[in-house]
Enzyme design. Sequence first.
Site, PDB file in Angstrom:
ATOM      1  N   ARG A  15     -49.092  76.883  49.140  1.00  0.00           N
ATOM      2  CA  ARG A  15     -48.726  77.996  48.264  1.00  0.00           C
ATOM      3  C   ARG A  15     -49.793  79.089  48.285  1.00  0.00           C
ATOM      4  NH1 ARG A  15     -50.373  78.952  43.285  1.00  0.00           N
ATOM      5  NH2 ARG A  15     -51.315  76.876  43.174  1.00  0.00           N
ATOM      6  N   LYS A  44     -45.468  53.690  35.941  1.00  0.00           N
ATOM      7  CA  LYS A  44     -46.727  53.044  36.356  1.00  0.00           C
ATOM      8  C   LYS A  44     -47.917  53.953  36.109  1.00  0.00           C
ATOM      9  CE  LYS A  44     -47.392  55.433  40.361  1.00  0.00           C
ATOM     10  NZ  LYS A  44     -48.625  56.064  40.890  1.00  0.00           N
TER      11      LYS A  44
END
Length: 333
Positions: free
Chosen positions: A30, A191
């Site tokens: 980006r 998780k």
Amino acid sequence: MKICVLGAGAWGTALAVNVAARHHVTLWARDAAQAARMSATRENARYLPGTPLPAALSVQAGDAASAVHGADLVIVATPMAALRGQLLALRDLSVPVAWLCKGVEQALSASQSFGLLAHEIRAQVAPDLLAGVLSGPSFAQEVAQGRPTALVAASSHARVRDVLVEAFHGPALRVYANDDIVGVEVGGAVKNVLAIATGLCDGLALGLNARAALITRGLAEMTRFGLALGARAETFMGLSGLGDLVLTATGDLSRNRKVGLLLAGGQTLAQAVDSLGHVAEGVYCARTVVQRARLLGLEMPIAEGVVALLDGAGSPAQVVAALMAREPSSEPG
């Protein structure tokens, strides 16, 4: 195969490095300045220092639409917060798209009851896109170094699963296909929350017994949450469930575990996050996971304890004490 990886963070870079010898890979950043530095130095010094970029790996910036033009497979390697925008921009692609992020999007407004998993975002903004997720127990540094790793390619589209296996299954990467995208994404998101709790446990020097209990009971929370959303129980015994939980909760390279360690050491949440230099998705999705669990009528006491810690509603010692003070119950459950 021509592969375009959108996002030059640690994981996107590592995956691009790993497969550049077998495929024509373009890594899109980006930030144009970052892309220029990577092209000149042949290293991602910011996110994956010490790992040379193969000569065959092309680094680009600018218009993402130009980067994906002609690709056979597009990999979205942005944080969860940027996924919606990327999928919206890619919604008219006819080639398979897969994301790497593991988390839950935050609710977009006060009127929205909860945030969405990645496949739910795709259903909203790009319903015709052939898409899925590449997940599993994987630290970027080890993947970039070519160390043995097993991943799971999950999608409701057989073509997406097949393309991901064809693209990434190789000498150092073993890729398993799974059509339970709900279970794979729930495992990848929850998780991270549980790893913060385990880091807290280790930071307080509570011992290996406590760590084992947290991981095991955390897996039970993850499974309850996933089943309520339509996942299959066996998915949580696989790579994206138990496998990723064990790695993220115990590995020294885990950013989410590091957050728990730093909080146990007395740092504020802002200090802990700032010190990482990377995104720790568990910090951003913990509240959304708990919020959605409550709407489903589920108990997730470990995740709720993490939220209390992140919100400053309890000290590390108080959060542990609250978990230990819960009423006895039966297992499994």
